[in-house]
Design a protein around this motif. Structure first.
Motif, short mmCIF file in Angstrom:
data_model
loop_
_atom_site.label_atom_id
_atom_site.label_comp_id
_atom_site.label_asym_id
_atom_site.label_seq_id
_atom_site.Cartn_x
_atom_site.Cartn_y
_atom_site.Cartn_z
N ASN B 26 0.83 -1.22 0.00
CA ASN B 26 0.00 0.00 0.00
C ASN B 26 0.86 1.26 0.00
O ASN B 26 0.45 2.30 -0.53
N ILE B 42 -5.27 6.15 2.20
CA ILE B 42 -4.60 4.84 2.05
C ILE B 42 -3.29 4.85 2.85
O ILE B 42 -2.87 3.82 3.40
N TRP B 100 -6.27 1.27 -8.57
CA TRP B 100 -6.89 1.68 -7.31
C TRP B 100 -8.00 0.70 -6.90
O TRP B 100 -8.16 0.36 -5.73
N THR B 103 -6.55 -2.41 -5.37
CA THR B 103 -6.04 -2.11 -4.02
C THR B 103 -7.16 -2.03 -3.00
O THR B 103 -7.06 -2.61 -1.91
N VAL B 104 -8.24 -1.32 -3.32
CA VAL B 104 -9.30 -1.17 -2.31
C VAL B 104 -10.07 -2.48 -2.14
O VAL B 104 -10.52 -2.79 -1.02
N GLN B 107 -7.92 -4.65 0.03
CA GLN B 107 -7.99 -4.13 1.39
C GLN B 107 -9.29 -4.55 2.06
O GLN B 107 -9.31 -4.94 3.23
N HIS B 143 -10.75 0.59 8.57
CA HIS B 143 -10.26 0.08 7.27
C HIS B 143 -11.40 -0.60 6.51
O HIS B 143 -11.54 -0.44 5.30
N SER B 147 -12.70 0.90 2.96
CA SER B 147 -12.50 0.10 1.75
C SER B 147 -13.85 -0.39 1.22
O SER B 147 -14.05 -0.49 0.00
#
Lengths: 314, 251
Positions: B26, B42, B100, B103-104, B107, B143, B147
């Motif tokens: 991250n 992030i 992106w 990544t989310v 997460q 988190h 997310s």
């Protein structure tokens, strides 16, 4: 009231040390100068994330990694305050960012130098943030209220960064021969660019006189540069390192350190875009913006859908 | 979770490695996010994950030093001087950061798991570990929330973002099974109950995001046994190089 009268009244307000606020009348040139300076400052914070961000994945301990990430994140926060302050002068953040990407708006040239070793993280904190702080402490008293208030918040965090940078170098200076060499090398490379951060000499600075009169600035480039040299020439003794300037010498009569001539040719070349990392830094910002376009569009579309749903329910 | 001394250290290291490796991934976003506010968000999560990793490595180091009767292990020896085969994080967290949306989504899937696991560990018999879980639970709650909101936004945003998220779900799903495959240092029954709740939460979110939960996917595994993807070696080479190049130096 005629423009002449308005200008006179404006100058009286400035002279009386009363802050100028967003809704106050102000000369167009004052608005433009502030907008240019604040947006440039905001861009510097954001572009400034890149040279240090370059070492996040390689930080040599978990503590250093956390400190470095927090620092770079603080810079993003500073960028936000400053974009907000600049927006009060009538330009959107989107427009400012577009001007950065097109090359119309500038950012501090210091970030066009590469970060080559871990010691550069310390040197940037100590020298680059140290130079920035002198400028920023002055700006806490700048005449434009929103800018002054943003600077007060920023200064607190910056002085923390400077101490962290110095402390990182202090550890290296007491370390292995390789670490000490790394420390000295970083100081050698960052010293002259740091001196350049204060801008051209007073005699050659085009914006200086009017900015002093409007109390946007309160000290000249040369005054601030001298303060910086005096401060660092003392602090470096604690590191047991040297500054790469054979002409650096205490001048009893002046009560200041004398120092050598800056390489102005290099200075103007980096300003013009010929620094080692100008293209790379700007491209990194453009890439982040372009690769994020679909994300920003989706966020807007989703918010719109949610708003429509609420309307239908209501 | 089992609380025998022979499984405590591997289990703590497993938890720590997951946090560190995901934080390292991250952290690549810092300075490159799609918008400044989210760059900050992030990065906040990255800092939380590093903070959790540090507490866990310190705890593991305490156990190891007590076992060995010395003071050799530290958070940094555990993070910087173990090799590819010694890291026991799940494969999911070492995958490249992707776009992106990837990544989310990662997460979100991981944070929901971490939330349920920490909630269970809050009552763990190893008191320092339960204290870490209780403290971390607050962070992980955020988190999950952050997310999850992004998964909804991107899944149900534009047709482009929807397609990217649908592809991301397909790409990552084969790495989700490993979270619930009990290693010798884990308790299979606990993982099974967490799995049921995880699946339910994830399904609800993906459905709201107009995304489909994949079925009958062949699951990748191996991370817990130190059999990683090719990505981990590069990540460690980069992360550990200064410690490796300057043995015994202080930073």
């Amino acid at each position: 009231m005629s423009v002449h009268h308005l200008e006179e009244k404006f100058q009286q307000t400035v002279d009386a040390e009363i802050k100028i606020e967003a809704k106050d009348w102000m000369p167009e040139a004052y608005r433009k100068t502030n907008l240019r300076q604040i947006s440039q400052h905001a861009h510097s914070e954001v572009v400034g994330m890149l040279p240090e961000g370059n070492w996040i994945t390689r930080a040599p301990s978990l503590k250093r990694k956390a400190i470095l990430i927090a620092k770079v994140q603080d810079e993003a926060g500073h960028g936000l305050y400053l974009y907000s302050a600049a927006e009060t002068l009538g330009m959107s953040r989107d427009q400012m960012i577009a001007d950065l990407h097109s090359g119309k708006a500038k950012y501090s040239s210091i970030f066009n130098y590469p970060t080559l070793t871990w010691a550069d993280m310390g040197a940037i904190g100590w020298l680059v943030d140290g130079a920035a702080i002198l400028n920023q402490v002055m700006l806490c008293r700048t005449s434009y209220g929103p800018y002054a208030r943003a600077m007060v918040r920023i200064c607190k965090e910056e002085s923390f960064h400077q101490r962290q940078g110095f402390e990182a170098l202090l550890v290296l200076s007491k370390g292995t021969p390789e670490q000490r060499a790394m420390c000295q090398d970083a100081i050698n490379r960052w010293w002259w660019p740091s001196l350049m951060m204060f801008g051209p000499k007073d005699a050659e600075s085009t914006n200086s006189d009017q900015s002093m009169k409007w109390k946007i600035k309160r000290k000249t480039n040369d005054e601030l540069r001298q303060n910086f040299v005096d401060m660092i020439a003392q602090q470096i003794k604690l590191l047991g390192m040297t500054l790469p300037d054979p002409d650096l010498k205490w001048n009893e009569a002046r009560g200041h350190y004398d120092f050598g001539e800056i390489n102005w040719d290099e200075f103007w070349n980096v300003v013009k875009g010929n620094g080692p990392c100008n293209k790379q830094r700007l491209q990194a910002r453009i890439n982040a913006h372009e690769e994020g376009a679909w994300v920003r569009e989706a966020a807007v579309a989703y918010a719109q859908k949610q708003a429509n749903k609420k309307k239908q329910v209501a | 979770m089992k609380n025998q001394s022979n499984s405590t250290v591997p289990f703590i290291l497993y938890l720590a490695d997951n946090n560190l490796i995901l934080a390292q991934r991250n952290s690549e976003w810092c300075g490159h996010g799609p918008v400044l506010e989210q760059d900050i968000a992030i990065t906040n999560i990255t800092l939380d994950l590093i903070g959790q990793a540090r507490m866990l490595y310190q705890l593991a180091a305490d156990h190891i030093n007590r076992q060995n009767g010395n003071q050799d292990a530290t958070e940094d020896t555990l993070a910087y001087l173990r090799n590819e085969r010694e890291f026991s994080n799940v494969l999911m967290v070492e995958l490249p950061k992707g776009h992106w949306g990837f990544t989310v989504l990662r997460q979100y899937l991981f944070s929901e798991f971490q939330y349920l696991l920490y909630r269970h560990l809050s009552a763990h018999a190893d008191e320092p570990l339960s204290a870490i879980a209780i403290k971390s639970l607050k962070e992980v709650t955020y988190h999950v929330q952050w997310s999850r909101e992004w998964v909804l936004r991107l899944g149900d945003g534009t047709s482009e973002s929807h397609q990217k998220m649908a592809d991301a779900v397909q790409d990552i799903w084969m790495y989700t099974g490993e979270l619930f495959q009990a290693a010798p240092f884990e308790d299979a029954a606990v993982l099974q109950s967490i799995h049921t709740e995880w699946k339910q939460r994830i399904s609800e979110t993906l459905e709201e995001a107009t995304l489909i939960v994949p079925e009958k996917v062949f699951m990748q595994q191996g991370g817990k046994q130190g059999i990683h993807t090719e990505h981990l070696g590069y990540m460690l080479a980069e992360m550990q190089y200064l410690q490796r190049m300057h043995p015994n130096a202080t930073w």
